[in-house]
Scaffold this active site. Structure first.
Site, PDB file in Angstrom:
ATOM      1  N   GLY A 125       0.330  -1.204  -0.090  1.00 45.35           N
ATOM      2  CA  GLY A 125       0.221  -0.286   0.054  1.00 45.35           C
ATOM      3  C   GLY A 125       0.544   0.875   0.435  1.00 45.35           C
ATOM      4  N   PRO A 133       3.208  -1.326 -10.841  1.00 47.03           N
ATOM      5  CG  PRO A 133       3.285  -1.561 -13.701  1.00 47.03           C
ATOM      6  CD  PRO A 133       3.407  -1.753 -12.374  1.00 47.03           C
ATOM      7  CG  ASP A 134      -3.008  -4.504  -9.184  1.00 50.03           C
ATOM      8  OD1 ASP A 134      -3.405  -5.915  -9.633  1.00 50.03           O
ATOM      9  OD2 ASP A 134      -2.828  -5.532  -7.834  1.00 50.03           O
ATOM     10  CG  PHE A 135       0.344 -10.159 -10.707  1.00 45.41           C
ATOM     11  CD1 PHE A 135       1.361 -10.232 -11.321  1.00 45.41           C
ATOM     12  CD2 PHE A 135       0.504 -11.564 -10.265  1.00 45.41           C
ATOM     13  CE1 PHE A 135       1.267 -11.620 -12.507  1.00 45.41           C
ATOM     14  CE2 PHE A 135       0.589 -12.954 -10.270  1.00 45.41           C
ATOM     15  CZ  PHE A 135       0.989 -13.142 -11.285  1.00 45.41           C
ATOM     16  NE  ARG A 136      -3.555 -12.532  -5.813  1.00 46.11           N
ATOM     17  CZ  ARG A 136      -2.442 -12.183  -4.957  1.00 46.11           C
ATOM     18  NH1 ARG A 136      -2.279 -10.847  -4.709  1.00 46.11           N
ATOM     19  NH2 ARG A 136      -1.563 -12.683  -4.810  1.00 46.11           N
ATOM     20  CG  ASN A 207       6.073  -2.787  -0.564  1.00 44.85           C
ATOM     21  OD1 ASN A 207       5.150  -4.316  -0.730  1.00 44.85           O
ATOM     22  ND2 ASN A 207       5.923  -1.674   0.294  1.00 44.85           N
ATOM     23  CB  ILE A 208      10.227  -7.127  -4.398  1.00 41.59           C
ATOM     24  CG1 ILE A 208       8.871  -7.183  -5.331  1.00 41.59           C
ATOM     25  CG2 ILE A 208       9.796  -8.997  -3.075  1.00 41.59           C
ATOM     26  CD1 ILE A 208       8.782  -8.773  -6.359  1.00 41.59           C
ATOM     27  CG  ASP A 209       8.699  -1.240  -4.151  1.00 42.22           C
ATOM     28  OD1 ASP A 209       9.552  -0.849  -3.084  1.00 42.22           O
ATOM     29  OD2 ASP A 209       7.801  -1.483  -3.995  1.00 42.22           O
ATOM     30  CG  HIS A 226       7.535 -11.410   1.585  1.00 43.79           C
ATOM     31  ND1 HIS A 226       6.339 -10.695   1.397  1.00 43.79           N
ATOM     32  CD2 HIS A 226       8.012 -11.762   2.775  1.00 43.79           C
ATOM     33  CE1 HIS A 226       5.787 -10.881   2.698  1.00 43.79           C
ATOM     34  NE2 HIS A 226       6.681 -11.438   3.129  1.00 43.79           N
TER      35      HIS A 226
END
Length: 383
Positions: A125, A133-136, A207-209, A226
């Site tokens: 969030g 970009p959102d994945f789902r 987050n992985i960003d 993660h």
């Protein structure tokens, strides 16, 4: 900056300081619905609403999560920013001096020095306004672009067994999400500001960003629960050779699947997939960190992915906790487990959980305003 300054005005200052001309996903510029003198609206249901514009033990999940490594479902406009005003049971005291405005009490704790070992827990969030970009979600294009690979289910792309057999879909997605293409949000810079002021004990992120790193938060203050794109290793059990980020990035952007030059196994960014254990750093630090925490701020997470979600219970029983999120999450079903925003399970212990519902960036702007840090926060963002 006065306490009556509206979030609209803060957002306007942000846009002006950046000279954005509408090119960045900062809070949208819309007309305020009330005069600044009426910025705080007292509602009959016991909430204070700020009318503002919207701007992975191994991984396990209770449900399709907002904040797991498959990205988020935080889409659409945020609800109005609402500071929850608890209605405490008779006899229950509160750690907050002003339960009518817990955000002001938290600001006072920070400014007075009683909160100086702050831990921030963050989920996806805090990154949605960065334009990741959102994945789902339908319409984003990412999942649609992967349909030709016939994933058995969306999360398969982040499952280690599936990756070993069919790595291509992950690297297609990785190209879209790879760090360096996105700008940190106000929330990331608020974490940076805490660090700059010597108040950030640790930042735990799902987050992985790598956007905390981009914002300037030092590596020793970050726990990427993660994993992230920051490093990469061969997945061969007997090899595990490390590869530099730039080498992996070049492979990904050339649409090439990276293989180890030593054993020919796949090379994967150090993102924790379902079926993998969390990084050792997560377990090495959490006990000491949370025992010494004197303010816990949780932002932009559904608190459904474990063991991360359980960390909110690791602070001392008298440590104040603040949730900033679009919806209520992580609430108690029994005493001592989860948030207790209304003191229902407090008993002889003081009520200590505050809640701000709405967009994370807007809430960080509000808290910065209450702390008198607005100009400093906007200055970090504009630098």
């Amino acid at each position: 900056m006065t306490r009556e300054t509206s979030i609209d005005e803060l957002a306007k200052q942000l846009d002006e300081s950046l000279n954005l001309d509408g090119k960045h996903a900062s809070p949208e510029d819309t007309t305020a619905t009330a005069d600044e003198d009426n910025f705080l609206e007292e509602l009959s249901d016991g909430e204070s609403t700020y009318s503002v514009p919207s701007a992975v033990g191994s991984l396990s999940s209770d449900d399709s999560s907002d904040d797991d490594i498959g990205r988020v479902k935080f889409i659409g406009p945020a609800p109005p920013l609402t500071v929850h005003r608890p209605s405490l049971p008779a006899g229950v005291t509160s750690i907050f001096a002003n339960t009518a405005s817990t955000i002001d009490s938290i600001a006072e704790m920070i400014n007075s020095g009683s909160a100086k070992n702050i831990i921030v827990m963050a989920g996806a969030g805090i990154s949605t306004d960065a334009g990741i970009p959102d994945f789902r979600s339908p319409g984003t294009g990412l999942y649609a672009n992967l349909q030709k690979y016939r994933l058995p289910y969306p999360e398969a792309i982040f499952t280690i067994d599936y990756f070993r057999r069919k790595p291509k879909p992950f690297f297609v997605l990785a190209k879209e999400l790879y760090p360096g293409q996105f700008v940190p949000t106000i929330s990331h810079f608020f974490v940076k500001l805490l660090a700059k002021r010597g108040l950030l004990h640790r930042h735990y992120t799902q987050n992985i960003d790598c956007l905390e790193r981009v914002a300037g938060v030092e590596s020793d203050l970050i726990v990427e629960a993660h994993g992230s794109f920051h490093a990469a290793h061969c997945i061969g059990n007997k090899c595990r050779k490390e590869f530099p980020q730039d080498w992996v990035r070049e492979k990904i952007f050339n649409d090439s699947i990276p293989h180890c030059d030593k054993c020919n196994s796949l090379v994967k960014p150090d993102i924790t997939f379902f079926g993998e254990g969390l990084p050792a750093r997560f377990f090495d630090l959490l006990e000491g960190d949370f025992a010494s925490c004197d303010l816990l701020i949780v932002m932009g997470t559904s608190l459904q992915v474990h063991p991360f979600a359980a960390l909110i219970n690791e602070v001392q029983s008298t440590t104040p906790r603040l949730l900033i999120n679009r919806e209520r999450v992580g609430e108690s079903k029994t005493r001592g487990m989860g948030f207790d925003f209304d003191g229902s399970f407090a008993g002889s212990m003081p009520h200590r959980d505050a809640l701000v519902l709405g967009d994370c960036d807007e809430a960080c702007l509000l808290l910065a305003d209450r702390l008198g840090w607005t100009d400093e926060l906007l200055g970090l963002r504009a630098a």
